[in-house]
Motif scaffolding. Structure first.
Motif, PDB file in Angstrom:
ATOM      1  N   PHE A  63      26.531  47.315 -33.473  1.00  0.00           N
ATOM      2  CA  PHE A  63      26.152  47.707 -31.914  1.00  0.00           C
ATOM      3  C   PHE A  63      24.813  47.240 -31.580  1.00  0.00           C
ATOM      4  O   PHE A  63      24.028  46.987 -32.321  1.00  0.00           O
ATOM      5  CB  PHE A  63      26.385  49.156 -31.613  1.00  0.00           C
ATOM      6  N   ALA A  64      24.831  47.435 -30.454  1.00  0.00           N
ATOM      7  CA  ALA A  64      23.067  47.137 -29.965  1.00  0.00           C
ATOM      8  C   ALA A  64      22.699  47.892 -28.518  1.00  0.00           C
ATOM      9  O   ALA A  64      21.838  48.735 -28.608  1.00  0.00           O
ATOM     10  CB  ALA A  64      22.812  45.790 -29.710  1.00  0.00           C
ATOM     11  N   CYS A  65      23.537  47.425 -27.673  1.00  0.00           N
ATOM     12  CA  CYS A  65      22.960  48.268 -26.261  1.00  0.00           C
ATOM     13  C   CYS A  65      23.469  49.470 -26.057  1.00  0.00           C
ATOM     14  O   CYS A  65      22.771  50.305 -25.358  1.00  0.00           O
ATOM     15  CB  CYS A  65      23.305  47.362 -25.059  1.00  0.00           C
ATOM     16  N   ARG A  66      24.706  49.895 -26.264  1.00  0.00           N
ATOM     17  CA  ARG A  66      25.210  51.290 -26.123  1.00  0.00           C
ATOM     18  C   ARG A  66      25.496  51.409 -24.650  1.00  0.00           C
ATOM     19  O   ARG A  66      25.849  52.597 -24.206  1.00  0.00           O
ATOM     20  CB  ARG A  66      24.231  52.333 -26.776  1.00  0.00           C
ATOM     21  N   VAL A  67      25.411  50.630 -23.838  1.00  0.00           N
ATOM     22  CA  VAL A  67      25.552  50.626 -22.497  1.00  0.00           C
ATOM     23  C   VAL A  67      26.547  49.664 -21.935  1.00  0.00           C
ATOM     24  O   VAL A  67      26.580  49.291 -20.724  1.00  0.00           O
ATOM     25  CB  VAL A  67      24.355  50.915 -21.685  1.00  0.00           C
ATOM     26  N   GLY A  68      27.429  48.802 -22.585  1.00  0.00           N
ATOM     27  CA  GLY A  68      28.376  47.991 -22.182  1.00  0.00           C
ATOM     28  C   GLY A  68      27.871  46.704 -21.652  1.00  0.00           C
ATOM     29  O   GLY A  68      28.312  45.914 -20.847  1.00  0.00           O
ATOM     30  N   MET A  69      26.793  46.106 -22.616  1.00  0.00           N
ATOM     31  CA  MET A  69      26.238  45.032 -21.962  1.00  0.00           C
ATOM     32  C   MET A  69      26.285  43.795 -22.881  1.00  0.00           C
ATOM     33  O   MET A  69      26.404  42.534 -22.712  1.00  0.00           O
ATOM     34  CB  MET A  69      24.774  45.130 -21.685  1.00  0.00           C
ATOM     35  N   CYS A  70      26.169  44.235 -24.413  1.00  0.00           N
ATOM     36  CA  CYS A  70      25.963  43.091 -25.253  1.00  0.00           C
ATOM     37  C   CYS A  70      27.165  42.690 -25.963  1.00  0.00           C
ATOM     38  O   CYS A  70      27.164  41.688 -26.450  1.00  0.00           O
ATOM     39  CB  CYS A  70      24.989  43.574 -26.369  1.00  0.00           C
ATOM     40  N   GLY A  71      28.367  43.504 -25.616  1.00  0.00           N
ATOM     41  CA  GLY A  71      29.449  43.200 -26.352  1.00  0.00           C
ATOM     42  C   GLY A  71      29.470  42.979 -27.853  1.00  0.00           C
ATOM     43  O   GLY A  71      30.346  42.483 -28.563  1.00  0.00           O
ATOM     44  N   SER A  72      28.892  43.681 -28.711  1.00  0.00           N
ATOM     45  CA  SER A  72      28.676  43.818 -30.126  1.00  0.00           C
ATOM     46  C   SER A  72      29.577  44.849 -30.644  1.00  0.00           C
ATOM     47  O   SER A  72      29.692  45.056 -31.980  1.00  0.00           O
ATOM     48  CB  SER A  72      27.446  43.798 -30.655  1.00  0.00           C
ATOM     49  N   CYS A  73      29.847  45.989 -30.041  1.00  0.00           N
ATOM     50  CA  CYS A  73      30.530  47.003 -30.623  1.00  0.00           C
ATOM     51  C   CYS A  73      32.042  47.290 -30.299  1.00  0.00           C
ATOM     52  O   CYS A  73      32.836  48.272 -30.711  1.00  0.00           O
ATOM     53  CB  CYS A  73      29.897  48.272 -29.862  1.00  0.00           C
ATOM     54  N   ALA A  74      32.806  46.094 -30.082  1.00  0.00           N
ATOM     55  CA  ALA A  74      34.075  46.405 -30.172  1.00  0.00           C
ATOM     56  C   ALA A  74      34.867  46.584 -31.400  1.00  0.00           C
ATOM     57  O   ALA A  74      34.505  46.043 -32.506  1.00  0.00           O
ATOM     58  CB  ALA A  74      34.680  45.043 -29.513  1.00  0.00           C
ATOM     59  N   MET A  75      35.758  47.511 -31.396  1.00  0.00           N
ATOM     60  CA  MET A  75      36.609  47.845 -32.602  1.00  0.00           C
ATOM     61  C   MET A  75      37.995  48.117 -32.089  1.00  0.00           C
ATOM     62  O   MET A  75      38.201  48.005 -31.017  1.00  0.00           O
ATOM     63  CB  MET A  75      36.091  49.091 -33.275  1.00  0.00           C
ATOM     64  N   THR A  76      38.867  48.201 -33.008  1.00  0.00           N
ATOM     65  CA  THR A  76      40.327  48.441 -32.719  1.00  0.00           C
ATOM     66  C   THR A  76      40.737  50.127 -32.670  1.00  0.00           C
ATOM     67  O   THR A  76      40.183  51.038 -33.758  1.00  0.00           O
ATOM     68  CB  THR A  76      41.308  48.256 -33.833  1.00  0.00           C
ATOM     69  N   VAL A  77      40.783  50.817 -31.687  1.00  0.00           N
ATOM     70  CA  VAL A  77      40.580  52.279 -31.570  1.00  0.00           C
ATOM     71  C   VAL A  77      42.183  52.632 -31.266  1.00  0.00           C
ATOM     72  O   VAL A  77      42.594  52.107 -30.124  1.00  0.00           O
ATOM     73  CB  VAL A  77      39.724  52.649 -30.349  1.00  0.00           C
ATOM     74  N   ASN A  78      42.579  53.541 -32.096  1.00  0.00           N
ATOM     75  CA  ASN A  78      44.064  53.884 -32.076  1.00  0.00           C
ATOM     76  C   ASN A  78      45.082  52.332 -31.764  1.00  0.00           C
ATOM     77  O   ASN A  78      45.729  52.770 -30.805  1.00  0.00           O
ATOM     78  CB  ASN A  78      44.441  54.873 -30.938  1.00  0.00           C
ATOM     79  N   GLY A  79      44.742  51.412 -32.293  1.00  0.00           N
ATOM     80  CA  GLY A  79      45.621  50.605 -32.292  1.00  0.00           C
ATOM     81  C   GLY A  79      45.157  49.458 -30.936  1.00  0.00           C
ATOM     82  O   GLY A  79      45.969  48.386 -30.929  1.00  0.00           O
ATOM     83  N   ARG A  80      44.245  49.664 -30.137  1.00  0.00           N
ATOM     84  CA  ARG A  80      43.918  48.824 -29.083  1.00  0.00           C
ATOM     85  C   ARG A  80      42.509  48.402 -29.091  1.00  0.00           C
ATOM     86  O   ARG A  80      41.778  49.224 -29.611  1.00  0.00           O
ATOM     87  CB  ARG A  80      44.188  49.464 -27.939  1.00  0.00           C
ATOM     88  N   PRO A  81      42.285  47.220 -28.926  1.00  0.00           N
ATOM     89  CA  PRO A  81      40.800  46.780 -29.118  1.00  0.00           C
ATOM     90  C   PRO A  81      40.075  47.346 -27.718  1.00  0.00           C
ATOM     91  O   PRO A  81      40.603  47.375 -26.705  1.00  0.00           O
ATOM     92  CB  PRO A  81      40.936  45.321 -28.852  1.00  0.00           C
ATOM     93  N   ARG A  82      38.802  47.927 -28.261  1.00  0.00           N
ATOM     94  CA  ARG A  82      38.028  48.487 -26.964  1.00  0.00           C
ATOM     95  C   ARG A  82      36.661  48.269 -27.448  1.00  0.00           C
ATOM     96  O   ARG A  82      36.211  48.068 -28.623  1.00  0.00           O
ATOM     97  CB  ARG A  82      38.500  49.889 -27.054  1.00  0.00           C
ATOM     98  N   TRP A  83      35.747  48.314 -26.136  1.00  0.00           N
ATOM     99  CA  TRP A  83      34.198  48.546 -26.660  1.00  0.00           C
ATOM    100  C   TRP A  83      34.013  50.172 -26.802  1.00  0.00           C
ATOM    101  O   TRP A  83      34.198  50.869 -26.170  1.00  0.00           O
ATOM    102  CB  TRP A  83      33.612  48.038 -25.294  1.00  0.00           C
ATOM    103  N   THR A  84      33.458  50.326 -27.910  1.00  0.00           N
ATOM    104  CA  THR A  84      33.299  51.500 -28.268  1.00  0.00           C
ATOM    105  C   THR A  84      32.356  52.308 -27.603  1.00  0.00           C
ATOM    106  O   THR A  84      32.372  53.567 -27.607  1.00  0.00           O
ATOM    107  CB  THR A  84      33.159  51.723 -29.969  1.00  0.00           C
ATOM    108  N   CYS A  85      31.147  51.711 -27.085  1.00  0.00           N
ATOM    109  CA  CYS A  85      30.142  52.342 -26.469  1.00  0.00           C
ATOM    110  C   CYS A  85      30.439  53.021 -25.190  1.00  0.00           C
ATOM    111  O   CYS A  85      29.889  54.003 -24.599  1.00  0.00           O
ATOM    112  CB  CYS A  85      29.019  51.532 -26.606  1.00  0.00           C
ATOM    113  N   ARG A  86      31.740  52.511 -24.578  1.00  0.00           N
ATOM    114  CA  ARG A  86      32.030  52.913 -23.468  1.00  0.00           C
ATOM    115  C   ARG A  86      33.269  53.499 -23.375  1.00  0.00           C
ATOM    116  O   ARG A  86      33.824  53.738 -22.332  1.00  0.00           O
ATOM    117  CB  ARG A  86      31.871  51.875 -22.290  1.00  0.00           C
TER     118      ARG A  86
END
Ligand code: SF4
Ligand code: SF4
Ligand code: FES
Lengths: 96, 116, 243
Positions: free
Chosen positions: C53-76
């Protein structure tokens, strides 16, 4: 895109033939010797064969995990098979 | 991986794509058979007539109904894709896809009812 | 507060592709994001947990993971918005090799950006004045709609064509190509069209719209790719590119 109107016509034909409960003789008497039906279904078969072989190739690649060449060859084979059988069927139905 | 690993597919449009593909496969399997059956006319109307009589059987009627459904659903689904890829974008894709499937089912039912 | 409300059970992927899920109990907070949960585990339970992760505010695009089977940006992504059947399962982004734990290897994803000619080829040097582009021209509008991509890879992970066809460039790279095709200052249009028309390019897209459904920036890669398909066909008909 040409397939669009053709499918509509084909559906209409299906509904017509089944609603009249046409017998084989009745169908054939309507189609035999008709250049229009021959041309229409000839082109329909050609387009359907092309469309189906493209679709089959994609599915073989994506779901069948075949190599592109193999999938392509199988799809062409399938397309040719469809074309031959289809044109034979059209001939059978329209040739006097 | 786990039970939820394909959750992203729980989506109307993903399922519309699946229906489109499966109906395509169904039609591709049916087509050669269809052509062979019509080819029977080569050896005379009697052969074809014999075959057509077969189609009075309930099983065959059911199969025909399914075929009509496959054809219409593939046709309407394809129309939606054509419009989407070539026309200006329109929203409400979900509804269009659902309507396409619904219409296909209705057309198939009409076909069935008229045969019965 | 009773126990069940003050903590949540979460399964987190550990190890490489052959790894498995491991359970952790994490204190529950209001407005907690999925990234907060992961960070809590790393700080308080196991410092060897790897994630990005980096920005924690949905700008950098580094925090994506699979959450309950769906890809998501986790910081937002708020935990409460994805908590299903009181289950929270966090895995690395799919359609990419797993490096370790929640970090997947995005190299191929970015290589495909390069392959799709995702870089700008300017038509003038810095000594010239800035070109004026009217905001209401159609091309500018198209570019506008596609430009807000944060390279998070969510759409790429949601795309089954990527899953089934390793050559496929994927929604993000093609969306980028479309943005540049609509940039009047760019000079590499023909080469780019050639690149995105090749095998694995825009014509491999099946318009599932999974990419659009999942893009956290609410971009519409499906439409961008449809635009490329049109341009590609026109260029082919004009004889500018070969099949
Ligand atoms: S629309 Fe195209 S890019 Fe988007 S998920 Fe479907 S195949 Fe992938
Ligand atoms: S298009 Fe959307 S989902 Fe895809 S990388 Fe860009 S921001 Fe992420
Ligand atoms: S941490 Fe930057 S987008 Fe999530």
């Amino acid at each position: 895109m040409l397939l669009v109107p053709m499918i509509l016509v084909h559906l209409a034909v299906i509904f017509y033939a089944t609603s009249q409960n046409l017998t084989a003789d009745a169908i054939l008497s309507r189609t035999r010797g008709s250049v229009t039906w021959g041309l229409f279904y000839g082109i329909f078969v050609l387009l359907a064969a092309i469309h189906a072989s493209i679709g089959v190739r994609n599915i073989l690649q994506e779901w069948g995990r075949l190599r592109d060449r193999t999938a392509g060859q199988l799809a062409v084979l399938f397309g040719v098979l469809l074309l031959v059988l289809g044109l034979r069927a059209v001939a059978a139905v329209v040739m006097p | 991986m786990s039970s939820t690993s394909h959750a992203y597919r729980r989506n109307t449009l993903w399922n519309a794509a699946l229906v489109h593909r499966l109906s395509g496969i169904g039609l591709a399997i049916f087509l050669p058979i269809h052509f062979l059956a019509l080819g029977l006319a080569l050896s005379g109307a009697a052969k074809l007539e014999g075959f057509l009589r077969l189609t009075q059987m309930p099983v065959v009627t059911a199969a025909e109904t399914i075929l009509i459904f496959l054809l219409v659903v593939h046709f309407l689904g394809g129309l939606r894709l054509l419009a989407l890829e070539n026309g200006p974008w329109f929203s409400g894709q979900r509804r269009v896809a659902l309507v396409a499937i619904g219409v296909a089912a209705v057309v198939a039912l009409i076909f069935l009812v008229r045969l019965l | 507060m009773d126990e069940s409300h003050s903590s949540i059970d979460v399964s987190i992927w550990r190890g490489d592709a052959n790894g498995g899920f491991q359970s952790y109990r994490v204190p529950s907070r209001s407005d907690q994001t999925v990234l907060d949960v992961v960070t809590w585990v790393q700080r308080n339970v196991d410092p060897t947990l790897s994630y990005r992760f980096a920005c924690r505010v949905g700008m950098c695009g580094s925090c994506a993971m699979t959450v309950n089977g769906r890809p998501r940006w986790t910081c937002r992504t708020h935990v409460k918005s994805v908590f299903q059947e009181s289950k929270l399962e966090i895995a690395p982004l799919s359609n990419m090799p797993v490096i370790k734990d929640l970090a997947s290897d995005m190299r191929v994803f970015f290589e495909k950006w390069t392959r799709a000619r995702g870089s700008f080829a300017p038509n003038r040097s810095r000594t010239k004045a800035v070109e004026e582009i009217r905001p209401d021209t159609p091309a500018r509008r198209f570019a506008d709609e596609a430009i807000e991509c944060i390279n998070c890879g969510v759409c790429y992970a949601a795309c089954d064509t990527v899953r089934w066809n390793e050559d496929y460039l994927g929604p993000a790279a093609l969306n980028r190509a479309w943005a540049l095709m609509n940039d009047v200052r760019d000079t590499a249009g023909r080469e780019r069209l050639e690149a995105v028309s090749a095998k694995g390019g825009c014509h491999s897209c099946h318009s599932h719209q999974s990419c659009q459904a999942h893009c956290p920036q609410t971009l519409n890669p499906t439409r961008s790719i449809a635009g490329l398909k049109g341009l590609s066909l026109q260029a082919y008909l004009r004889g500018e590119i070969k099949p």
